[in-house]
Design a protein around this motif. Structure first.
Motif, PDB file in Angstrom:
ATOM      1  N   ILE A 156     -33.156 -10.482 -26.506  1.00  0.00           N
ATOM      2  CA  ILE A 156     -34.364 -10.048 -27.209  1.00  0.00           C
ATOM      3  C   ILE A 156     -34.260 -10.507 -28.654  1.00  0.00           C
ATOM      4  CG2 ILE A 156     -34.880  -8.064 -25.741  1.00  0.00           C
ATOM      5  CD1 ILE A 156     -33.653  -6.267 -27.912  1.00  0.00           C
TER       6      ILE A 156
ATOM      7  N   ILE B   5     -37.000 -12.462 -24.511  1.00  0.00           N
ATOM      8  CA  ILE B   5     -38.121 -11.566 -24.768  1.00  0.00           C
ATOM      9  C   ILE B   5     -38.300 -11.497 -26.280  1.00  0.00           C
ATOM     10  CG2 ILE B   5     -39.064  -9.257 -24.363  1.00  0.00           C
ATOM     11  CD1 ILE B   5     -36.815  -9.053 -22.127  1.00  0.00           C
TER      12      ILE B   5
ATOM     13  N   VAL C  70     -39.291  -2.554 -25.588  1.00  0.00           N
ATOM     14  CA  VAL C  70     -38.522  -3.238 -24.549  1.00  0.00           C
ATOM     15  C   VAL C  70     -37.078  -2.751 -24.496  1.00  0.00           C
ATOM     16  CG1 VAL C  70     -37.543  -5.459 -23.850  1.00  0.00           C
ATOM     17  CG2 VAL C  70     -39.942  -5.319 -24.532  1.00  0.00           C
TER      18      VAL C  70
ATOM     19  N   LEU D  89     -41.331  -7.652 -16.285  1.00  0.00           N
ATOM     20  CA  LEU D  89     -39.973  -7.971 -16.709  1.00  0.00           C
ATOM     21  C   LEU D  89     -38.977  -7.831 -15.566  1.00  0.00           C
ATOM     22  CD1 LEU D  89     -39.475  -6.482 -20.302  1.00  0.00           C
ATOM     23  CD2 LEU D  89     -39.833  -8.843 -19.626  1.00  0.00           C
TER      24      LEU D  89
ATOM     25  N   VAL E 222     -40.776 -14.636 -22.696  1.00  0.00           N
ATOM     26  CA  VAL E 222     -41.827 -13.622 -22.581  1.00  0.00           C
ATOM     27  C   VAL E 222     -42.220 -13.234 -24.004  1.00  0.00           C
ATOM     28  CG1 VAL E 222     -42.447 -11.337 -21.735  1.00  0.00           C
ATOM     29  CG2 VAL E 222     -40.922 -12.791 -20.382  1.00  0.00           C
TER      30      VAL E 222
END
Length: 446
Positions: free
Chosen positions: A313, A415, A425, A400, A341
């Motif tokens: 992330i 992400i 998230v 996800l 994403v």
């Protein structure tokens, strides 16, 4: 009076309706009523476009390794609201949030009746932090991260020991200006008279503005690639290594655990600030600097959540952040199948950000999330030129899970986008391990 943490938090967040109200008069009014707690604090002020939070994390870790009690005020939060006000990396408790809210609430109500109007959410939280560090949990030093801009930011009523400006990028242009120079002028607003300023700004136009404002205020200025420089950089499996040359000394093979070449710049700012603090009554040894840099951690910045499958992330929420992310992906993971994403706020300059992501992604998915300023997935989708793209209007959580299930054997799931999205998230990710066939091996940070 609030009786529960939930009531206090709902009141604080409800003040988002007031939006952004630049100016310092409301803060000054509240501080005067509280007997000016901001004047009782030793502080370092950190501004800039990207890298503020990481720089705070590096400097906090260094000072903590030196044996100091260090307060931090940061924004936004990644996992829990309380982390915005922390001591030695530990968030304040729910009970302390409740107590602080009950102290600030009467002032907010009284201020609402004046011509200044009620304080915003950020002003309330900033006021809470000043009172907390001065009166509730006294610390040796506080690191204050600027919320937005600098000149009219709520934190800009402090008189710091030193100030840091990390870099300048084209972000929040609807408020701060459309050019690097205009934005630099706002960021330079944190420069105080004869107070040292350290900066990693590289854009020449922006740097000139910083130099002019520092000279105007007779503030000693130290600049990246002039008064200090980074050499011998190399990427490690889980971090970076570099040599930092400063006037006092050269420090070879400094190691950080945060990933990204840009993090060496943030780390260098923390080091030279720590070296300056050595002249101001603090004792920060080279060992404290080395250990502090290596142990520093800041969530949501190229953070590896899992190694198998490989999930990262990264709160790359503007053009400069995306450029840094793309650089790391193209150099570290060029042989991987990269599935990105992405979610963003609609008031950002999204076309260039998405164009950069298109260049490095084998697959790119755009998702919507529940936030007032969140961009629609279809709008993001329309800006992409990728041949392998998808828009997910609803249910990013389910998506996800499916993305992890179908990730290529040599794949990496990245992400990224809005920090508000990342803050949703990361806590959700812990549930992945409870889902059959989604167990992740070797989680790094949960």
């Amino acid at each position: 009076m609030f009786t529960t943490y939930k009531e206090a938090l709902e009141w604080i967040h409800a003040r988002l309706r007031l939006g952004i109200k630049p100016g310092l008069k409301r803060m000054e009014w509240m501080m005067e009523r509280l007997c000016n707690p901001e004047m009782k604090i030793k502080a370092v002020h950190i501004g800039g476009t990207n890298g503020k939070g990481s720089t705070v994390a590096f400097l906090r870790s260094i000072l903590q390794e030196g044996g100091y009690k260090v307060g931090t005020f940061t924004s936004p939060y990644i996992e829990q609201f309380n982390e915005r006000i922390s001591v030695n990396g530990k968030s304040i408790t729910d009970e302390e949030v409740l107590r602080l809210s009950n102290i600030i609430r009467p002032l907010a109500d009284e201020l609402e009746e004046t011509e200044l109007g009620g304080p915003t959410e950020f002003e309330v939280i900033t006021a809470m932090s000043f009172y907390y560090f001065a009166e509730v949990n006294k610390v040796d030093i506080v690191l204050f991260e600027v919320g937005l801009g600098g000149r009219f930011d709520s934190t800009n009523i402090i008189q710091p020991i030193a100030s840091i400006i990390t870099n300048i990028g084209l972000d929040h242009t609807n408020i701060l200006g459309n050019s690097y120079e205009e934005i630099a002028f706002e960021k330079a607003g944190i420069i105080k008279g004869v107070t040292p300023i350290f900066t990693a700004v590289k854009h020449q136009g922006a740097l000139k503005v910083i130099e002019e404002q520092a000279e105007k205020r007779q503030a000693p200025l130290s600049k990246l690639n002039q008064e200090f420089s980074i050499t011998s950089h190399r990427s490690l499996e889980k971090g970076e290594m570099f040599t930092l040359k400063t006037k006092p000394q050269t420090m070879d093979q400094l190691e950080i655990s945060m990933i990204g070449q840009h993090q060496t710049e943030n780390a260098s700012l923390a080091v030279i600030a720590a070296q300056y603090l050595n002249q101001q009554g603090f004792v920060v040894t080279e060992q404290a600097i080395r250990s502090g840099l290596k142990n520093a951690y800041w969530p949501g910045r190229f953070e590896i959540l899992s190694e198998n499958p490989l999930i990262v992330i990264d709160g790359a929420h503007n053009d400069e952040g995306i450029a840094a992310l793309v650089h790391e992906l193209s150099t570290r993971y060029a042989e991987c199948y990269i599935h990105i994403v992405f979610a963003a706020l609609k008031d950002k300059k999204l076309d260039q950000m998405i164009s950069k992501l298109d260049e490095v992604a084998n697959q790119i998915s755009f998702v919507s999330f529940d936030f007032p300023r969140a961009a629609d997935a279809l709008d993001l989708f329309s800006l992409s030129c990728s041949q392998n793209k998808i828009a997910v209007e609803d249910g990013w959580k389910d998506y996800l899970i499916e993305a992890i299930k179908t990730l290529e054997p040599n794949g990496i799931l990245v992400i990224t986008g809005s920090l508000y999205f990342i803050s949703e998230v990361k806590p959700y990710f812990s549930n992945f391990r409870k889902i059959p066939h989604i167990a992740c091996d070797k989680p790094i940070y949960i």
